[in-house]
Design a protein around this motif. Structure first.
Motif, PDB file in Angstrom:
ATOM      1  N   ALA A   2      -6.562  -2.801  -1.425  1.00  0.00           N
ATOM      2  CA  ALA A   2      -5.574  -1.869  -1.969  1.00  0.00           C
ATOM      3  C   ALA A   2      -4.202  -2.076  -1.352  1.00  0.00           C
ATOM      4  N   ASP A   3      -4.180  -2.561  -0.115  1.00  0.00           N
ATOM      5  CA  ASP A   3      -2.893  -2.796   0.534  1.00  0.00           C
ATOM      6  C   ASP A   3      -2.329  -4.183   0.216  1.00  0.00           C
ATOM      7  N   HIS A   4      -2.890  -4.846  -0.767  1.00  0.00           N
ATOM      8  CA  HIS A   4      -2.375  -6.144  -1.197  1.00  0.00           C
ATOM      9  C   HIS A   4      -1.276  -5.993  -2.246  1.00  0.00           C
ATOM     10  N   TYR A   5      -1.020  -4.774  -2.665  1.00  0.00           N
ATOM     11  CA  TYR A   5      -0.046  -4.511  -3.723  1.00  0.00           C
ATOM     12  C   TYR A   5       1.091  -3.652  -3.180  1.00  0.00           C
TER      13      TYR A   5
ATOM     14  N   GLY B  78       0.779  -1.229   0.000  1.00  0.00           N
ATOM     15  CA  GLY B  78       0.000   0.000   0.000  1.00  0.00           C
ATOM     16  C   GLY B  78       0.812   1.282   0.000  1.00  0.00           C
ATOM     17  N   GLU B  79       2.119   1.200   0.255  1.00  0.00           N
ATOM     18  CA  GLU B  79       2.966   2.397   0.299  1.00  0.00           C
ATOM     19  C   GLU B  79       3.165   2.919  -1.122  1.00  0.00           C
TER      20      GLU B  79
ATOM     21  N   GLN C  59       3.751  -5.174  -7.475  1.00  0.00           N
ATOM     22  CA  GLN C  59       3.678  -6.611  -7.296  1.00  0.00           C
ATOM     23  C   GLN C  59       2.521  -6.928  -6.353  1.00  0.00           C
ATOM     24  N   CYS C  60       1.774  -7.979  -6.680  1.00  0.00           N
ATOM     25  CA  CYS C  60       0.750  -8.488  -5.776  1.00  0.00           C
ATOM     26  C   CYS C  60       1.489  -9.220  -4.656  1.00  0.00           C
ATOM     27  N   THR C  61       1.367  -8.730  -3.428  1.00  0.00           N
ATOM     28  CA  THR C  61       2.115  -9.323  -2.320  1.00  0.00           C
ATOM     29  C   THR C  61       1.208 -10.025  -1.308  1.00  0.00           C
ATOM     30  N   ASP C  62      -0.034 -10.242  -1.662  1.00  0.00           N
ATOM     31  CA  ASP C  62      -1.003 -10.861  -0.763  1.00  0.00           C
ATOM     32  C   ASP C  62      -1.751 -11.950  -1.528  1.00  0.00           C
ATOM     33  N   PRO C  63      -2.115 -13.053  -0.874  1.00  0.00           N
ATOM     34  CA  PRO C  63      -2.847 -14.104  -1.589  1.00  0.00           C
ATOM     35  C   PRO C  63      -4.247 -13.688  -2.041  1.00  0.00           C
TER      36      PRO C  63
ATOM     37  N   GLN D 152      -0.617 -14.221  -6.532  1.00  0.00           N
ATOM     38  CA  GLN D 152       0.335 -13.650  -5.584  1.00  0.00           C
ATOM     39  C   GLN D 152       1.744 -13.696  -6.175  1.00  0.00           C
ATOM     40  N   TYR D 153       2.485 -12.641  -5.967  1.00  0.00           N
ATOM     41  CA  TYR D 153       3.871 -12.429  -6.416  1.00  0.00           C
ATOM     42  C   TYR D 153       3.993 -12.175  -7.911  1.00  0.00           C
ATOM     43  N   SER D 154       2.882 -12.012  -8.607  1.00  0.00           N
ATOM     44  CA  SER D 154       3.000 -11.600 -10.005  1.00  0.00           C
ATOM     45  C   SER D 154       3.265 -10.096 -10.018  1.00  0.00           C
TER      46      SER D 154
END
Length: 173
Positions: free
Chosen positions: A148-151, A43-44, A107-111, A119-121
């Protein structure tokens, strides 16, 4: 007992340890520049602050590089995001044609990422570069606030100067 410094260090993926506890970032050539791609916290949005994380773990002074971001986005071949473990980029092939993405590299950092993003794409680097400064929650407009904070943003960081023991001849003041 876990160290509170452990989490920020884990976010700086793809680096190798040097002597004296310093980190050696993995670099990728973008035009004439050597770029270290740095993954922000979920999310940052502001790459100017994300790149400053490197100052804490190297002897060099780092900053987000606008021109490297624009050049990476305009290159017909996707950049590799050296040092970041991307598990594919398929999620943006559809998006490039259908949705006006303007969040830049991420990057998608959450499942539980939105739109069934694996995730991780990672996003395709041929997206529009929106600049170094985005608000936190940069994906809110695309996810209707859901996840939104999953990326995490992927930021193009370059060396600006060095402290004693650094790798450039330009001193940091």
């Amino acid at each position: 007992m876990k160290s509170s410094l452990m989490i920020p260090c884990l976010l700086l993926l793809g680096w190798t340890s040097q002597s004296e506890g310093q980190i050696d970032p993995v670099l990728e050539k973008i035009g004439e520049k050597e770029v270290s791609w740095v993954l922000g916290r979920p999310g940052e949005g502001d790459c100017r602050y994300i790149c400053l994380e490197l100052n804490e773990v190297t002897f060099d002074g780092w900053g987000c590089d606008e021109s490297a971001g624009r050049q990476a986005a305009s290159d017909p071949n996707p950049v590799q995001y050296a040092g970041i473990d991307c598990k594919g980029r398929k999620w943006n092939q559809y998006s490039l044609a259908k949705i006006p993405w303007s969040y830049g590299f991420a990057q998608c950092t959450d499942p539980a990422c939105f739109w069934f993003t694996p995730q991780y794409s990672c996003s395709d680097s041929r997206l529009k570069w929106p600049g170094c400064k985005l608000k936190d929650g940069f994906m809110d407009a695309y996810t209707d606030g859901f996840g939104a904070d999953h990326y995490s943003r992927i930021c193009p960081c370059t060396k600006r100067c060095s402290r004693p023991g650094g790798t450039t001849d330009i001193p940091c003041y």
